[in-house]
Design a protein around this motif. Sequence first.
Motif, PDB file in Angstrom:
ATOM      1  N   GLY A   7     -30.764 -20.069 -20.862  1.00 43.50           N
ATOM      2  CA  GLY A   7     -30.829 -20.397 -19.376  1.00 43.50           C
ATOM      3  C   GLY A   7     -32.281 -20.161 -18.444  1.00 43.50           C
ATOM      4  N   TYR A   8     -32.769 -19.150 -19.081  1.00 39.89           N
ATOM      5  CA  TYR A   8     -33.867 -18.694 -18.409  1.00 39.89           C
ATOM      6  C   TYR A   8     -35.226 -19.383 -18.713  1.00 39.89           C
ATOM      7  CZ  TYR A   8     -38.096 -15.703 -17.677  1.00 39.89           C
ATOM      8  OH  TYR A   8     -39.491 -15.373 -17.225  1.00 39.89           O
ATOM      9  N   CYS A  54     -28.217 -11.374   7.491  1.00 42.03           N
ATOM     10  CA  CYS A  54     -28.261 -11.323   6.136  1.00 42.03           C
ATOM     11  C   CYS A  54     -29.248 -10.263   5.923  1.00 42.03           C
ATOM     12  CB  CYS A  54     -28.796 -12.581   5.572  1.00 42.03           C
ATOM     13  SG  CYS A  54     -29.269 -12.224   3.716  1.00 42.03           S
ATOM     14  N   VAL A  55     -28.795  -9.249   5.110  1.00 40.91           N
ATOM     15  CA  VAL A  55     -29.816  -8.130   4.752  1.00 40.91           C
ATOM     16  C   VAL A  55     -30.244  -7.993   3.223  1.00 40.91           C
ATOM     17  CG1 VAL A  55     -30.059  -5.552   4.919  1.00 40.91           C
ATOM     18  CG2 VAL A  55     -28.929  -6.589   6.933  1.00 40.91           C
ATOM     19  N   GLY A  56     -31.301  -8.144   3.003  1.00 35.83           N
ATOM     20  CA  GLY A  56     -31.717  -8.334   1.516  1.00 35.83           C
ATOM     21  C   GLY A  56     -31.735  -7.068   0.987  1.00 35.83           C
ATOM     22  N   VAL A  57     -31.209  -6.672  -0.272  1.00 34.38           N
ATOM     23  CA  VAL A  57     -31.211  -5.351  -0.870  1.00 34.38           C
ATOM     24  C   VAL A  57     -31.524  -5.698  -2.394  1.00 34.38           C
ATOM     25  CG1 VAL A  57     -29.569  -4.441   0.768  1.00 34.38           C
ATOM     26  CG2 VAL A  57     -28.872  -5.376  -1.401  1.00 34.38           C
ATOM     27  N   ASP A  58     -31.800  -4.351  -3.014  1.00 30.91           N
ATOM     28  CA  ASP A  58     -32.297  -4.594  -4.372  1.00 30.91           C
ATOM     29  C   ASP A  58     -31.415  -5.037  -5.568  1.00 30.91           C
ATOM     30  OD1 ASP A  58     -30.799  -2.256  -4.096  1.00 30.91           O
ATOM     31  OD2 ASP A  58     -31.863  -0.738  -4.940  1.00 30.91           O
ATOM     32  N   ASN A  59     -30.224  -4.884  -5.370  1.00 28.15           N
ATOM     33  CA  ASN A  59     -29.248  -5.677  -6.438  1.00 28.15           C
ATOM     34  C   ASN A  59     -27.822  -5.715  -5.720  1.00 28.15           C
ATOM     35  OD1 ASN A  59     -27.740  -3.113  -6.845  1.00 28.15           O
ATOM     36  ND2 ASN A  59     -29.784  -2.359  -7.482  1.00 28.15           N
ATOM     37  N   GLY A  60     -27.176  -6.494  -6.605  1.00 28.96           N
ATOM     38  CA  GLY A  60     -25.822  -6.949  -5.996  1.00 28.96           C
ATOM     39  C   GLY A  60     -24.967  -5.679  -5.934  1.00 28.96           C
ATOM     40  N   THR A  61     -25.266  -4.658  -6.895  1.00 30.39           N
ATOM     41  CA  THR A  61     -24.161  -3.598  -6.697  1.00 30.39           C
ATOM     42  C   THR A  61     -24.336  -2.764  -5.491  1.00 30.39           C
ATOM     43  OG1 THR A  61     -24.241  -3.396  -9.158  1.00 30.39           O
ATOM     44  CG2 THR A  61     -23.566  -1.285  -7.854  1.00 30.39           C
ATOM     45  N   ALA A 177     -17.602  -8.761   5.911  1.00 30.75           N
ATOM     46  CA  ALA A 177     -19.051  -8.960   5.273  1.00 30.75           C
ATOM     47  C   ALA A 177     -18.774  -9.516   4.051  1.00 30.75           C
ATOM     48  CB  ALA A 177     -19.777  -7.200   5.333  1.00 30.75           C
ATOM     49  N   ALA A 178     -19.939  -9.630   3.163  1.00 36.17           N
ATOM     50  CA  ALA A 178     -19.975 -10.322   1.858  1.00 36.17           C
ATOM     51  C   ALA A 178     -21.364  -9.829   1.386  1.00 36.17           C
ATOM     52  CB  ALA A 178     -19.660 -11.663   2.230  1.00 36.17           C
ATOM     53  N   ALA A 179     -21.191  -9.433   0.012  1.00 32.22           N
ATOM     54  CA  ALA A 179     -22.017  -8.935  -1.152  1.00 32.22           C
ATOM     55  C   ALA A 179     -22.416 -10.175  -2.035  1.00 32.22           C
ATOM     56  CB  ALA A 179     -21.814  -7.913  -1.649  1.00 32.22           C
ATOM     57  N   PHE A 180     -23.642 -10.261  -2.300  1.00 29.65           N
ATOM     58  CA  PHE A 180     -24.036 -11.299  -3.296  1.00 29.65           C
ATOM     59  C   PHE A 180     -25.355 -10.574  -4.304  1.00 29.65           C
ATOM     60  CE2 PHE A 180     -23.103 -13.672   0.432  1.00 29.65           C
ATOM     61  CZ  PHE A 180     -22.649 -15.012  -0.144  1.00 29.65           C
ATOM     62  N   SER A 181     -25.221 -10.711  -5.431  1.00 27.68           N
ATOM     63  CA  SER A 181     -26.276 -10.552  -6.429  1.00 27.68           C
ATOM     64  C   SER A 181     -26.969 -11.849  -6.757  1.00 27.68           C
ATOM     65  CB  SER A 181     -25.359 -10.122  -7.763  1.00 27.68           C
ATOM     66  OG  SER A 181     -26.157 -10.104  -8.815  1.00 27.68           O
ATOM     67  N   PHE A 182     -28.273 -11.571  -6.850  1.00 28.11           N
ATOM     68  CA  PHE A 182     -29.361 -12.492  -7.296  1.00 28.11           C
ATOM     69  C   PHE A 182     -29.967 -12.321  -8.864  1.00 28.11           C
ATOM     70  CE2 PHE A 182     -29.901 -12.396  -2.599  1.00 28.11           C
ATOM     71  CZ  PHE A 182     -29.006 -13.490  -2.271  1.00 28.11           C
ATOM     72  N   TYR A 183     -29.161 -11.537  -9.572  1.00 33.30           N
ATOM     73  CA  TYR A 183     -29.472 -11.148 -10.738  1.00 33.30           C
ATOM     74  C   TYR A 183     -29.766 -12.659 -11.642  1.00 33.30           C
ATOM     75  CZ  TYR A 183     -29.235  -9.221 -15.705  1.00 33.30           C
ATOM     76  OH  TYR A 183     -29.542  -9.026 -16.877  1.00 33.30           O
ATOM     77  N   PRO A 184     -30.707 -12.850 -12.556  1.00 36.63           N
ATOM     78  CA  PRO A 184     -31.338 -14.003 -12.871  1.00 36.63           C
ATOM     79  C   PRO A 184     -30.472 -15.106 -13.459  1.00 36.63           C
ATOM     80  CG  PRO A 184     -32.822 -12.183 -13.722  1.00 36.63           C
ATOM     81  CD  PRO A 184     -31.599 -11.478 -13.164  1.00 36.63           C
ATOM     82  N   VAL A 187     -25.918 -18.363 -10.081  1.00 41.53           N
ATOM     83  CA  VAL A 187     -26.063 -19.746  -9.529  1.00 41.53           C
ATOM     84  C   VAL A 187     -27.202 -19.788  -8.970  1.00 41.53           C
ATOM     85  CG1 VAL A 187     -25.134 -21.477  -8.419  1.00 41.53           C
ATOM     86  CG2 VAL A 187     -23.589 -19.969  -9.690  1.00 41.53           C
ATOM     87  N   LEU A 188     -27.492 -18.621  -7.791  1.00 42.66           N
ATOM     88  CA  LEU A 188     -28.931 -18.503  -7.319  1.00 42.66           C
ATOM     89  C   LEU A 188     -29.385 -17.096  -7.766  1.00 42.66           C
ATOM     90  CD1 LEU A 188     -31.039 -19.430  -5.414  1.00 42.66           C
ATOM     91  CD2 LEU A 188     -29.844 -18.328  -3.540  1.00 42.66           C
ATOM     92  N   GLY A 189     -30.631 -17.418  -8.765  1.00 41.18           N
ATOM     93  CA  GLY A 189     -31.024 -16.188  -9.404  1.00 41.18           C
ATOM     94  C   GLY A 189     -32.389 -15.855  -9.074  1.00 41.18           C
ATOM     95  N   ALA A 190     -32.685 -14.603  -8.953  1.00 41.97           N
ATOM     96  CA  ALA A 190     -34.018 -14.317  -8.884  1.00 41.97           C
ATOM     97  C   ALA A 190     -34.758 -14.058 -10.320  1.00 41.97           C
ATOM     98  CB  ALA A 190     -34.257 -12.993  -8.152  1.00 41.97           C
ATOM     99  N   TYR A 191     -36.076 -13.575 -10.239  1.00 44.27           N
ATOM    100  CA  TYR A 191     -36.592 -13.269 -11.407  1.00 44.27           C
ATOM    101  C   TYR A 191     -36.766 -11.821 -11.599  1.00 44.27           C
ATOM    102  CZ  TYR A 191     -37.430 -18.093 -12.774  1.00 44.27           C
ATOM    103  OH  TYR A 191     -37.531 -19.489 -12.728  1.00 44.27           O
ATOM    104  N   GLY A 192     -35.451 -11.266 -11.673  1.00 42.11           N
ATOM    105  CA  GLY A 192     -35.444  -9.688 -11.386  1.00 42.11           C
ATOM    106  C   GLY A 192     -34.339  -9.345 -10.627  1.00 42.11           C
TER     107      GLY A 192
END
Length: 369
Positions: A7-8, A54-61, A177-184, A187-192
């Motif tokens: 995938g990557y 929306c508040v961006g944070v360092d990871n989904g956890t 509230a709702a929490a999202f992860s952008f792990y690579p 469905v919507l993934g970051a590059y980290g």
Amino acid sequence: MTQHVWGYLPEYEKERADILDAVDTVFRSGQLVLGNSVRSFEREFADHHGVGHCVGVDNGTNAIVLGLRALGIGPGDEVITVSNTAAPTVVAINAVGATPVFVDIHSDTYLMDVDQVAAAVTPRTRCLLPVHLYGQCVDMAPLKELAERHGLLVLEDCAQAHGARHHGRIAGSMGNAAAFSFYPTKVLGAYGDGGATVTDDPDVDARLRRLRFYGMEDRYYVVETPGYNSRLDEVQAEILRRKLPRLDGYVARRREIAQRYAEAFKGTDLVTPVTASGNEHVYYVYVVRHPRRDQIIEALKAHGIALNISYPWPVHTQSGFGYLGYGKDALPVTTRVADEIFSLPMYPSLSDAEQERVIDAVTDVMGRL
């Protein structure tokens, strides 16, 4: 050939120019922490979900951890969720000092069985944490009704459900509230790593912003409530900004792949995904089920295909959560399906030829069982 490898790299090659331009944009901006890219992504992601903040944070956890803390959940509180989830869902509950309480799942969708939640509510229950698993949403209307009746809060775990909808409402817009992860691989993934917590409540938003920045209101001055260093990185935010307009395209391709799988395995005894009533599935993973799962997976290795299991060990059976006192048979549906489910390759860059190879291999293996 795992999802991480398949995938990557193809996605990166296709989007490489835009990704590198995003990195260059940030490096040339002079703002490397909580700058314009984070602020812009937060605004655009909130708008995409029809929520105020929306508040961006360092990871989904940490998106879940900060979400729980911003809602006032802490020691002595109970949070009702499921055991059929990635362990970080429950790790986050533990991290704020609350106690996770599990209910069982539906045997066809593998989602929270909302009918069991009322019986799990105690005087200590403060929050319901539905996990929108594998790409589709929990039945939110009765869950929210129960929450209102008991004065409970709702935090959605949307790590696997970017773009999924439930009776027209997008995942992440239905709770407090709702929490999202952008792990690579998302469905919507970051590059980290990366994550975000969204809300319509301005007070929750303000607490989230303090919590991700040590507990400070703005810059390095006074800590109001001890928090964390949990900021979304500028580079990841800019990459996510570029990818957000492509989210609908990613989802459309996933649905095409899912439809081809469903047609290929129609009439076999391989159980393919069931979409719950009112749901629009985004197929973060394509989870199938078979009583001879382990034999199928082992046999597919000879075809050069390695498959994932989401998840082979329910959280309540893991030694780290033994203190909760759940026996293996406490959640019979969860335990039973964990022995039979596995995931076929699913990501937008999966080519028709690659998918056909998977289909042929699975068909061949099942024909030899």
